[in-house]
Design an enzyme around this catalytic site. Structure first.
Site, PDB file in Angstrom:
ATOM      1  N   HIS A 288       0.840  -1.202   0.000  1.00 54.40           N
ATOM      2  CA  HIS A 288       0.000   0.000   0.000  1.00 54.40           C
ATOM      3  C   HIS A 288       0.884   1.266   0.000  1.00 54.40           C
ATOM      4  CE1 HIS A 288      -3.599   2.407   1.179  1.00 54.40           C
ATOM      5  NE2 HIS A 288      -2.678   3.164   1.740  1.00 54.40           N
ATOM      6  N   GLU A 289       1.825   1.310   0.930  1.00 55.80           N
ATOM      7  CA  GLU A 289       2.697   2.495   1.008  1.00 55.80           C
ATOM      8  C   GLU A 289       3.561   2.614  -0.257  1.00 55.80           C
ATOM      9  OE1 GLU A 289       1.777   4.488   3.118  1.00 55.80           O
ATOM     10  OE2 GLU A 289       0.768   3.170   4.543  1.00 55.80           O
ATOM     11  N   HIS A 292       1.729   4.576  -2.806  1.00 56.42           N
ATOM     12  CA  HIS A 292       1.883   6.015  -2.577  1.00 56.42           C
ATOM     13  C   HIS A 292       3.272   6.470  -3.045  1.00 56.42           C
ATOM     14  CE1 HIS A 292      -1.809   6.781  -0.411  1.00 56.42           C
ATOM     15  NE2 HIS A 292      -1.559   5.898   0.532  1.00 56.42           N
ATOM     16  N   GLU A 318      -4.771   7.899  -2.884  1.00 57.45           N
ATOM     17  CA  GLU A 318      -5.237   6.632  -2.320  1.00 57.45           C
ATOM     18  C   GLU A 318      -5.556   5.633  -3.436  1.00 57.45           C
ATOM     19  OE1 GLU A 318      -5.412   4.658   1.196  1.00 57.45           O
ATOM     20  OE2 GLU A 318      -4.746   6.705   0.792  1.00 57.45           O
TER      21      GLU A 318
HETATM   22 ZN    ZN Z   1      -2.970   5.241   2.000  1.00 54.36          ZN
END
Ligand code: ZN
Length: 524
Positions: A288-289, A292, A318
Site C-alpha cells: 500500500h505504502e 503512494h 489513495e
Molecule cells: Zn494510504
C-alpha cells in the site's frame, strides 16, 4: 493541500492561440521564474519538516521529544514565513494582469500558488494560533478519552473543532458551504453533493454483496499463519516492492508503529511494522505504502514544489496505493509469481497451508468494528458511515453529545455489529482528534478510482495479468506514470478520471471488481 482562490477572468490559459502581448516582449517569464524559485524554497523547507516527522516516528530516542517539539516549532514558523512571503503575492499580482500570457502549464502552477497563498495569508494570525493550540490539546484529550473510553470528556473538544472549522470556512469565503470546504482541502473541486450521490449508489450495490458473503460457508483461516521470522519477511517485502518498481536509490523503508509514506519523489520514506504471526499485514501495508511512493516517485522531479510536481489530491493518491495493494497484489497472477518465492523463504511455516488457503487468506473477508482492520469488501461501509455523520455534524442535524448513539446505530445498520465501547466506536480514529474533517471520503473515492483505472488498464493493455504472472509489472507502472503520475495537478480529480478512463467517476467498476474477486471466492 489547496483551497480555491479568486481568479481574474484575464488570467486564462493560452493553449494553441497565444494572444499578442500588449507590451512585447513580455517580462512574464522572469516573474514566473521568480515565483517558481519562491515555491521551490517553501517546498524544500517542507521536505526538511517531513524528515523531522519521519525521524520522530522511526528513530527518535524516548527522552528527546522536547528537542523535536522545538525543532518542529521553528520549522513551522520558517515555513509559514516562506509561504506568506509578500513577494509571492506581488509576483502573482504581476502575472494576473491582462498582459500576463502564461502557457497552460504555467497557469496551473500560478493558479494553485494563488490558492495556497490566499489560504496562508487570509487567516488571521490569532485564528491560526488558536487552532494550532486547540489541535494539540484536543489530540491529547482524545488519546486520553480513548484510553479511558470516556467520550463525554472529549466531546467539548470536538465541539470546538466544529466551531473552528465553520469559522475557517467563513474566513476563506466558504461560509455557506463549510463541509464542502473541508472536502475541497483534501480533494480540490469535489463537493458533498457529488460524493453523496456516488456513495448512495455504492451502498445500494454493496449491501447485498456483503450479506451474501456473510452467509457463505467459506472462511479464511488466518490462525494458520504462525512464526514467520521478521528478517525473512523483510527480505520478501523488499523483493516484492522492488519488483513493483519502487526505486530504493530514491527512497527507503523502515519500521514504525503505524505504517506511512512521507517525503517527495526525490527521497521517499516509507514505513511498515512486523508481526511474526501476521506476515500478510506487513506485506500488504508495505505494498500500500509503495503505491503512494510510486506515485510520488513518478511526479516530474524538475517540477517539485510547483503544482506540476504535486499529487492531485488524497483520492487520487489513495487510488494509487489501493490499486497496487488490492487489484494487483491480492490477485491470482501476482501470487502465481510470488507464491513460490514466499514458500522458499518460509517452507516450514507454509507447509500445511495449501495454495487455495493462502489465496483465501490474502482475500479474507471478516466483519470488524475497526476501520483500519477492515477487508476490502467491508472497508467502504466504514467510510460511508463517517461521511454521513460528518455531514450531520456540520449541518447541525446531529449534536456532538448524540454522536456515539448515532455511530452505534449506523454501525448496526451497515456492519451488523454494534460496538461495546466508544473506544471501538466513535473514538477509534485519529482524524477527528485534530479536526481533520472531510478526509474520510477520500479513502472510499480512492477505492472507486482504483477500480475504474484497473478496468481501463485491463482493456487498454491486454495480457497485463500474464505479465504479472511472470513478475513483470513494468507495463502497468508505465501506464500509471504516463496517465496519472506525470500529470501533476493539471487536472482535478473528476476531470483526470474522465480523461483517463473515458467515463465519469462511478462506483460501478468497484462493485464489479468486488463481485468478480470476492464472489468467485465466497459465492461459489
Ligand atoms: Zn494510504
Amino acid at each position: 493541500m489547496a483551497i480555491p482562490g479568486r481568479f481574474p477572468a484575464s488570467f486564462t490559459a493560452t493553449v494553441g492561440k497565444r494572444p499578442a502581448p500588449v507590451q512585447p516582449p513580455s517580462n512574464m517569464p522572469a516573474a514566473y521564474d521568480q515565483l517558481v524559485a519562491k515555491l521551490k524554497r517553501a517546498h524544500t523547507l517542507g521536505t526538511v519538516a517531513d524528515l523531522l516527522g519521519w525521524d520522530e516516528q522511526v528513530n527518535l530516542p524516548a527522552d528527546s521529544a522536547d528537542v523535536r517539539a522545538g525543532q518542529h516549532a521553528v520549522m513551522a514558523e520558517t515555513q509559514h514565513a516562506a509561504a506568506t512571503d509578500p513577494e509571492i503575492g506581488r509576483l502573482l499580482a504581476e502575472m494576473e494582469t491582462p498582459s500576463g500570457a502564461l502557457s497552460a502549464d504555467e497557469l496551473v502552477t500560478a493558479r494553485h500558488a494563488r490558492r495556497d497563498y490566499d489560504r496562508a495569508t487570509k487567516l488571521p494570525a490569532d485564528f491560526v494560533t488558536e487552532k494550532a493550540a486547540h489541535s494539540s490539546r484536543a489530540y491529547h484529550a482524545w488519546a486520553d478519552a480513548k484510553a479511558r473510553d470516556d467520550f463525554a470528556a472529549y466531546a467539548p473538544f470536538l465541539e470546538k473543532h466544529l466551531v473552528l472549522a465553520h469559522r475557517e470556512a467563513e474566513l476563506l469565503g466558504w461560509g455557506a458551504r463549510p463541509y464542502d470546504y473541508a472536502i475541497d482541502r483534501h480533494d480540490p473541486g469535489m463537493t458533498a453533493a457529488q460524493i453523496t450521490a456516488l456513495f448512495a449508489e455504492l451502498k445500494r450495490g454493496l449491501l447485498p454483496l456483503v450479506s451474501a458473503i456473510r452467509a457463505s460457508a467459506v472462511a479464511a483461516q488466518p490462525q494458520l499463519f504462525r512464526g514467520f521470522p521478521v528478517e525473512s519477511q523483510r527480505a520478501f517485502l523488499r523483493e516484492v516492492t522492488e519488483r513493483l518498481g519502487f526505486n530504493y536509490r530514491r527512497g527507503r523503508i523502515d519500521v514504525s508503529l503505524h505504517p506511512f509514506c512521507s517525503g517527495t519523489g526525490a527521497d521517499i520514506r516509507m514505513t511498515t511494522r512486523f508481526d511474526a504471526d501476521n506476515p500478510l499485514d506487513s506485506l500488504f501495508s508495505s505494498i500500500h505504502e509503495t503505491g503512494h511512493g510510486l506515485y510520488e516517485q513518478g511526479l516530474p522531479l524538475t517540477q517539485l514544489g510547483t503544482a506540476l510536481g504535486q499529487a492531485v489530491g488524497m483520492a487520487i493518491h489513495e487510488s494509487q496505493s489501493r490499486l497496487w495493494e488490492n487489484q494487483v497484489a491480492r490477485g491470482r497472477a501476482f501470487w502465481k509469481f510470488f507464491e513460490p518465492r514466499f514458500r522458499a523463504l518460509f517452507p516450514a511455516q507454509l507447509a500445511a497451508i495449501s495454495s487455495d488457503a493462502l489465496y483465501l487468506a490474502v482475500n479474507a473477508v471478516e466483519p470488524t468494528l475497526i476501520r483500519v482492520d477492515a477487508d476490502e469488501v467491508h472497508y467502504n461501509l466504514h467510510i460511508l458511515l463517517r461521511f454521513e455523520l460528518e455531514q450531520k455534524l456540520f449541518s447541525g442535524a446531529l449534536a456532538v453529545r448524540d454522536l456515539p448513539a448515532a455511530w452505534n446505530a449506523l454501525c448496526g445498520e451497515m456492519l451488523g455489529q454494534t460496538p461495546a465501547s466508544n473506544r471501538e466506536g466513535v473514538l477509534q480514529d485519529v482524524h477527528w482528534s485534530s479536526g481533520g474533517f472531510g478526509y474520510f471520503p477520500s479513502y472510499c473515492l480512492g477505492n472507486m478510482v482504483a477500480a475504474q483505472l484497473w478496468a481501463t488498464v485491463r482493456r487498454t493493455l491486454p495480457g497485463l495479468e500474464e505479465d504479472f504472472a511472470r513478475g513483470d509489472f513494468g507495463r502497468l507502472l508505465g501506464w500509471l506514470r504516463e496517465n496519472i503520475h506525470t500529470q501533476g495537478r493539471r487536472h482535478d480529480t473528476l476531470t483526470l478520471v474522465r480523461r483517463v478512463t473515458g467515463e465519469e467517476l462511478s462506483p460501478q467498476p468497484l462493485l464489479a471488481y468486488l463481485r468478480e474477486r470476492y464472489g468467485g471466492l465466497y459465492l461459489k
